[in-house]
Design an enzyme around this catalytic site. Sequence first.
Site, PDB file in Angstrom:
ATOM      1  N   LYS A  90       0.846  -1.211   0.000  1.00 41.38           N
ATOM      2  CA  LYS A  90       0.000   0.000   0.000  1.00 41.38           C
ATOM      3  C   LYS A  90       0.870   1.246   0.000  1.00 41.38           C
ATOM      4  CE  LYS A  90       0.731   1.030   4.623  1.00 41.38           C
ATOM      5  NZ  LYS A  90       1.541   2.160   5.104  1.00 41.38           N
ATOM      6  N   GLY A 150       3.458  -1.693   4.139  1.00 34.25           N
ATOM      7  CA  GLY A 150       2.457  -2.606   4.709  1.00 34.25           C
ATOM      8  C   GLY A 150       2.646  -4.064   4.333  1.00 34.25           C
ATOM      9  N   GLY A 193       4.181  -6.760   5.723  1.00 30.31           N
ATOM     10  CA  GLY A 193       3.867  -7.743   6.775  1.00 30.31           C
ATOM     11  C   GLY A 193       2.378  -7.760   7.085  1.00 30.31           C
ATOM     12  N   SER A 194       1.754  -6.580   7.083  1.00 27.09           N
ATOM     13  CA  SER A 194       0.317  -6.484   7.380  1.00 27.09           C
ATOM     14  C   SER A 194      -0.504  -7.138   6.274  1.00 27.09           C
ATOM     15  CB  SER A 194      -0.099  -5.016   7.499  1.00 27.09           C
ATOM     16  OG  SER A 194       0.642  -4.386   8.506  1.00 27.09           O
ATOM     17  N   ASP A 237      -2.435  -1.855  10.543  1.00 28.92           N
ATOM     18  CA  ASP A 237      -2.674  -1.761   9.093  1.00 28.92           C
ATOM     19  C   ASP A 237      -3.329  -3.010   8.511  1.00 28.92           C
ATOM     20  OD1 ASP A 237      -1.618   0.737   8.858  1.00 28.92           O
ATOM     21  OD2 ASP A 237       0.337   0.079   8.086  1.00 28.92           O
TER      22      ASP A 237
HETATM   23  O1  C5P Z   1       0.074  -1.664  15.078  1.00 25.86           O
HETATM   24  P1  C5P Z   1       1.495  -1.857  14.725  1.00 25.86           P
HETATM   25  O2  C5P Z   1       2.069  -3.111  15.309  1.00 25.86           O
HETATM   26  O3  C5P Z   1       1.748  -1.731  13.262  1.00 25.86           O
HETATM   27  O4  C5P Z   1       2.281  -0.638  15.389  1.00 25.86           O
HETATM   28  C1  C5P Z   1       3.666  -0.642  15.606  1.00 25.86           C
HETATM   29  C2  C5P Z   1       4.010   0.464  16.586  1.00 25.86           C
HETATM   30  O5  C5P Z   1       3.807   1.743  15.977  1.00 25.86           O
HETATM   31  C3  C5P Z   1       3.146   0.493  17.824  1.00 25.86           C
HETATM   32  O6  C5P Z   1       3.688  -0.336  18.837  1.00 25.86           O
HETATM   33  C4  C5P Z   1       3.188   1.961  18.241  1.00 25.86           C
HETATM   34  O7  C5P Z   1       4.386   2.241  18.923  1.00 25.86           O
HETATM   35  C5  C5P Z   1       3.261   2.673  16.911  1.00 25.86           C
HETATM   36  N1  C5P Z   1       1.930   3.117  16.432  1.00 25.86           N
HETATM   37  C6  C5P Z   1       1.327   4.240  17.021  1.00 25.86           C
HETATM   38  N2  C5P Z   1       0.103   4.645  16.571  1.00 25.86           N
HETATM   39  C7  C5P Z   1      -0.530   3.989  15.576  1.00 25.86           C
HETATM   40  C8  C5P Z   1       0.064   2.856  14.954  1.00 25.86           C
HETATM   41  C9  C5P Z   1       1.301   2.459  15.419  1.00 25.86           C
HETATM   42  O8  C5P Z   1       1.893   4.859  17.927  1.00 25.86           O
HETATM   43  N3  C5P Z   1      -1.718   4.432  15.153  1.00 25.86           N
END
Ligand code: C5P
Length: 301
Positions: A17, A111, A113-114, A147
């Site tokens: 993405k 994105g 891995g997501s 994501d």
């Molecule tokens: O959700 P994901 O595992 O992709 O997020 C990785 C890190 O990015 C989270 O642990 C957080 O520190 C940060 N993050 C955030 N706000 C978001 C998405 C991610 O602070 N909306």
Amino acid sequence: MVIRHLAEGVEVLAPAKLNLFLEVLGKRPDGFHELETLMVAIDLHDRLTLAVDDSGQIALTCDDPALPTGADNLVVKAAEVLRAAAGPDASKALGARISLEKSIPAQAGLGGGSSDAAATLVALDRLWDLHTPAGRLRELAGQIGSDVPFFLDAPVAVCRGRGERVEPLDLNPDVIAGFHAILVCPPVGVRTADAFAGLTPPDRPEPIAPVIDALRGGDPGRLGRRLFNRLQPVAERIQPALGRVRAALNDLGSSVLDGHLMSGSGSAYFGLARNREAAELAASRLGDLGIGMVRVVRCGP
Ligand code: C5P
């Protein structure tokens, strides 16, 4: 994502993405950040093949030796989350052999891995015959990563909350497929958590409506002027080499690109081109600069 049934199991093409807009509205009590982002899938895909394993094991192999193949990989996490949600009785027999061929670079804000995780959820739900309701699958996707839900609803959506509240945009697929871009993936990555940690949310957030209108209009020139990513200056502080990528895209000028931006929390950048020829011209000029992998892409599933 594109799913194809094989003699044994299924093959899924999991797209990358781009974030055409990303604003951070504030920090939440749970440590995450409240986002407003416009995401669109592109035709750069990882390829997964999945088959049922009656032994009950979940086993992942990956052609990129730098990536983990245990519980740290979002593919394994997705399989385990789905299996746990199926209940304790079902989980004994539910196993899978999964092979992952990576084309989407890691830590690039694309994105990868997501998308792999979303593909795993959808494929194993079919292979394990679970018929998980769509709303429940979205919930599970949100538990795996912010994501992941987008990729259940791609190719184009506004995402809010942590990123997991997805509002698909009903756009003409021909309009979406008409957007061509040049993608630059530098050899250095940016950890999402680091990018968010270095950010101070703005007092006056940028509005998302103009970029949605520009996308609907199908005019790359208008869209190019509306591209915005609040995380870009933070990522460029963390990895100063990224400033060179931005400068190289800028140097191509408005006769070649209609605008450029870093995607997500970086480190990949994209430049929006008027058409495929302009994107290929940009690729040929950037290819020799040594700033990273350069590729022409198109928006769409
Ligand atoms: O959700 P994901 O595992 O992709 O997020 C990785 C890190 O990015 C989270 O642990 C957080 O520190 C940060 N993050 C955030 N706000 C978001 C998405 C991610 O602070 N909306």
